[in-house]
Design an enzyme around this catalytic site. Structure first.
Site, PDB file in Angstrom:
ATOM      1  N   GLU A   1      14.881  -9.920  25.485  1.00 47.21           N
ATOM      2  CA  GLU A   1      16.049 -10.400  24.743  1.00 47.21           C
ATOM      3  C   GLU A   1      16.294  -9.545  23.502  1.00 47.21           C
ATOM      4  O   GLU A   1      15.382  -8.882  23.016  1.00 47.21           O
ATOM      5  CB  GLU A   1      15.816 -11.860  24.296  1.00 47.21           C
ATOM      6  CG  GLU A   1      16.589 -12.882  25.114  1.00 47.21           C
ATOM      7  CD  GLU A   1      18.083 -12.923  24.805  1.00 47.21           C
ATOM      8  OE1 GLU A   1      18.675 -11.929  24.341  1.00 47.21           O
ATOM      9  OE2 GLU A   1      18.672 -13.991  25.048  1.00 47.21           O
ATOM     10  N   ASP A   2      17.523  -9.603  23.010  1.00 47.24           N
ATOM     11  CA  ASP A   2      17.824  -8.910  21.759  1.00 47.24           C
ATOM     12  C   ASP A   2      17.326  -9.707  20.550  1.00 47.24           C
ATOM     13  O   ASP A   2      16.697  -9.164  19.647  1.00 47.24           O
ATOM     14  CB  ASP A   2      19.335  -8.626  21.641  1.00 47.24           C
ATOM     15  CG  ASP A   2      20.217  -9.863  21.858  1.00 47.24           C
ATOM     16  OD1 ASP A   2      19.696 -10.963  22.170  1.00 47.24           O
ATOM     17  OD2 ASP A   2      21.452  -9.734  21.720  1.00 47.24           O
TER      18      ASP A   2
ATOM     19  N   ASP B   1      17.291 -17.088  18.384  1.00 51.74           N
ATOM     20  CA  ASP B   1      17.846 -17.826  17.247  1.00 51.74           C
ATOM     21  C   ASP B   1      17.373 -19.277  17.398  1.00 51.74           C
ATOM     22  O   ASP B   1      16.249 -19.601  17.063  1.00 51.74           O
ATOM     23  CB  ASP B   1      19.368 -17.648  17.347  1.00 51.74           C
ATOM     24  CG  ASP B   1      20.142 -18.179  16.180  1.00 51.74           C
ATOM     25  OD1 ASP B   1      19.610 -18.202  15.072  1.00 51.74           O
ATOM     26  OD2 ASP B   1      21.309 -18.574  16.368  1.00 51.74           O
TER      27      ASP B   1
ATOM     28  N   PHE C   1      22.986 -12.968   9.797  1.00 51.50           N
ATOM     29  CA  PHE C   1      23.643 -12.458  11.008  1.00 51.50           C
ATOM     30  C   PHE C   1      23.567 -10.935  11.025  1.00 51.50           C
ATOM     31  O   PHE C   1      24.030 -10.263  10.115  1.00 51.50           O
ATOM     32  CB  PHE C   1      25.091 -12.935  11.101  1.00 51.50           C
ATOM     33  CG  PHE C   1      25.600 -12.833  12.504  1.00 51.50           C
ATOM     34  CD1 PHE C   1      25.367 -13.855  13.410  1.00 51.50           C
ATOM     35  CD2 PHE C   1      26.264 -11.690  12.948  1.00 51.50           C
ATOM     36  CE1 PHE C   1      25.790 -13.747  14.730  1.00 51.50           C
ATOM     37  CE2 PHE C   1      26.687 -11.570  14.263  1.00 51.50           C
ATOM     38  CZ  PHE C   1      26.455 -12.608  15.155  1.00 51.50           C
TER      39      PHE C   1
ATOM     40  N   ARG D   1      27.508  -2.940  18.952  1.00 53.33           N
ATOM     41  CA  ARG D   1      26.309  -2.811  19.791  1.00 53.33           C
ATOM     42  C   ARG D   1      25.778  -1.382  19.762  1.00 53.33           C
ATOM     43  O   ARG D   1      24.605  -1.145  19.990  1.00 53.33           O
ATOM     44  CB  ARG D   1      26.622  -3.188  21.245  1.00 53.33           C
ATOM     45  CG  ARG D   1      26.987  -4.645  21.453  1.00 53.33           C
ATOM     46  CD  ARG D   1      26.953  -4.977  22.938  1.00 53.33           C
ATOM     47  NE  ARG D   1      27.664  -6.205  23.274  1.00 53.33           N
ATOM     48  CZ  ARG D   1      27.124  -7.424  23.230  1.00 53.33           C
ATOM     49  NH1 ARG D   1      25.889  -7.588  22.843  1.00 53.33           N
ATOM     50  NH2 ARG D   1      27.831  -8.476  23.568  1.00 53.33           N
TER      51      ARG D   1
HETATM   52  P1  IMP Z   1      19.855 -18.925  20.947  1.00 51.42           P
HETATM   53  O1  IMP Z   1      18.426 -18.471  20.734  1.00 51.42           O
HETATM   54  O2  IMP Z   1      20.062 -19.768  22.161  1.00 51.42           O
HETATM   55  O3  IMP Z   1      20.399 -19.585  19.715  1.00 51.42           O
HETATM   56  O4  IMP Z   1      20.798 -17.698  21.205  1.00 51.42           O
HETATM   57  C1  IMP Z   1      20.440 -16.412  20.972  1.00 51.42           C
HETATM   58  C2  IMP Z   1      21.663 -15.549  21.249  1.00 51.42           C
HETATM   59  O5  IMP Z   1      22.622 -15.732  20.190  1.00 51.42           O
HETATM   60  C3  IMP Z   1      21.281 -14.094  21.226  1.00 51.42           C
HETATM   61  O6  IMP Z   1      20.952 -13.593  22.509  1.00 51.42           O
HETATM   62  C4  IMP Z   1      22.540 -13.451  20.677  1.00 51.42           C
HETATM   63  O7  IMP Z   1      23.452 -13.189  21.714  1.00 51.42           O
HETATM   64  C5  IMP Z   1      23.135 -14.493  19.754  1.00 51.42           C
HETATM   65  N1  IMP Z   1      22.748 -14.279  18.334  1.00 51.42           N
HETATM   66  C6  IMP Z   1      21.970 -15.067  17.575  1.00 51.42           C
HETATM   67  N2  IMP Z   1      21.823 -14.565  16.333  1.00 51.42           N
HETATM   68  C7  IMP Z   1      22.524 -13.405  16.322  1.00 51.42           C
HETATM   69  C8  IMP Z   1      22.749 -12.396  15.299  1.00 51.42           C
HETATM   70  O8  IMP Z   1      22.263 -12.442  14.156  1.00 51.42           O
HETATM   71  N3  IMP Z   1      23.531 -11.350  15.677  1.00 51.42           N
HETATM   72  C9  IMP Z   1      24.074 -11.222  16.916  1.00 51.42           C
HETATM   73  N4  IMP Z   1      23.888 -12.139  17.894  1.00 51.42           N
HETATM   74  C10 IMP Z   1      23.118 -13.228  17.589  1.00 51.42           C
HETATM   75 MG    MG Z   2      22.051 -12.392  23.866  1.00 52.12          MG
END
Ligand code: IMP
Ligand code: MG
Length: 190
Positions: free
Chosen positions: A109-110, A113, A163, A176
């Site tokens: 994953e990138d 969150d 962010f 990106r």
């Molecule tokens: P979560 O863990 O389900 O809340 O979602 C994570 C996803 O939210 C990541 O794969 C990103 O696509 C997006 N995301 C969360 N924080 C950021 C950020 O700081 N920058 C860009 N995308 C983010």
């Molecule tokens: Mg993502």
């Protein structure tokens, strides 16, 4: 091509971005993660599963530091948000091209969150007979985590609840391609 549209060709020097990690810092850390994975997966059938689109840059760099016979595959998911908060509902937009039965999977994953997207994805992949499923994320924001049980096995950097964009991460589809990680200081102007 001359379009007549005034374009800022230096997105990399955007004044509304503050550098959090440089290209050099990222390269060093990703190399370390690759070496760690190489050591941990000796003699195992490894497949890296990248979560599109955000993981593409990290995935490309990481796999070139994994010195093992291995495969890659990709998934694309849509995570549903209620306003800005993730609901945890995930729809598979693109599934894996090959079965993962009896393989050792690392989901790449990138950023994590709330952790809800990955929790759901691991649940889905968990029904497919993989030998093991571990998680690698380039960035981890522990503060907004909702699923505190989610175990991150490989993490590039832990970051505060800000962010960020670049190195695969976007805001409304942009940035990106930035080779570094930047904090968005003004979401209205960026
Ligand atoms: P979560 O863990 O389900 O809340 O979602 C994570 C996803 O939210 C990541 O794969 C990103 O696509 C997006 N995301 C969360 N924080 C950021 C950020 O700081 N920058 C860009 N995308 C983010
Ligand atoms: Mg993502």
């Amino acid at each position: 091509m001359e379009t007549g549209i005034a374009m800022d060709h230096t997105e990399f020097k955007n004044p509304y971005l503050r550098t959090m990690f440089t290209e050099q810092q990222i390269a060093e850390r990703v190399e370390e993660l690759g070496k760690q994975i190489t050591a941990d997966y000796q003699g195992k059938r490894l497949v890296l599963v990248g979560v599109l689109k955000g993981s593409c840059v990290f995935m490309a760099d990481l796999m070139r530091h994994i010195d093992l016979p291995m495969e890659i595959d990709f998934m694309a998911v849509a995570s549903y948000k209620d306003g800005t908060v993730s609901t945890g509902d995930v729809e598979i937009l693109k599934d894996l091209t090959k079965p993962i039965r009896d393989k050792n999977v690392i989901v790449v994953e990138d950023i994590i969150d709330t952790g809800l997207t990955l929790t759901r994805l691991v649940d889905i992949l968990g029904t497919r007979g993989a030998k093991s499923i571990k998680l690698a994320t380039f960035l981890d924001k522990p503060e907004p985590r909702i699923n505190k049980e989610l175990k991150v096995d490989y993490c590039g950097f832990e970051i505060p609840n800000e962010f960020v964009v670049g190195y695969g991460l976007d805001v409304a589809g942009r940035f990106r391609n930035l080779p570094f990680i930047g904090v968005v200081t003004d979401p209205e102007k960026v």
